[in-house]
Design a protein around this motif. Sequence first.
Motif, PDB file in Angstrom:
ATOM      1  N   MET A  70      -2.751 -12.281  -7.110  1.00  0.00           N
ATOM      2  CA  MET A  70      -2.513 -11.473  -5.926  1.00  0.00           C
ATOM      3  C   MET A  70      -1.258 -11.971  -5.226  1.00  0.00           C
ATOM      4  O   MET A  70      -1.125 -13.158  -4.946  1.00  0.00           O
ATOM      5  N   VAL A  75      -2.834  -6.929  -6.045  1.00  0.00           N
ATOM      6  CA  VAL A  75      -3.112  -7.522  -7.346  1.00  0.00           C
ATOM      7  C   VAL A  75      -1.997  -7.103  -8.296  1.00  0.00           C
ATOM      8  O   VAL A  75      -1.607  -5.937  -8.325  1.00  0.00           O
ATOM      9  N   TYR A 102     -11.166 -12.669  -6.193  1.00  0.00           N
ATOM     10  CA  TYR A 102     -10.067 -12.326  -7.083  1.00  0.00           C
ATOM     11  C   TYR A 102      -9.929 -13.397  -8.146  1.00  0.00           C
ATOM     12  O   TYR A 102     -10.169 -14.570  -7.895  1.00  0.00           O
TER      13      TYR A 102
END
Length: 143
Positions: A70, A75, A102
Amino acid sequence: MRSAIISSLVLATFTCLFQKGLANQWCYQCDSTLDSNCQEMWDHNLAINKQKYTVCDLWDAKYCIKVTGMWGGVVGTHRFCSSRDMGDQCQDIWFPDHDRLYRACVYTCSADGCNSAPNWQRSWMGLSVGIVSSVLLVLMRFL
């Protein structure tokens, strides 16, 4: 005659092994924050992505890297050349202001163009060296 054949095979093997060290490294190079076609999973055979396959202009480049993660709240994927082996690793990252986890990953490889989409892709060079070495050992045994 036998020593000439063995010498030729040894020379051919070392030429295959060291030719890569003399040549420039070629990698896919792109940044998904600047290029929407630079995705984690992509078809490197598409014309738009073939343009990203370029010679590294980094001194002593030996590796191609693909990083997913990210950047700036988005992303994305980065592909680039490196003189350092960054390994293969992933890390789960939790941002306090987000409601999801993430996964950021780094993939390192040393074959030309190996940082395309599949992170399982391996160099054909390793297989070639293995085959040449096996043939050489068999020939040395029977000659």
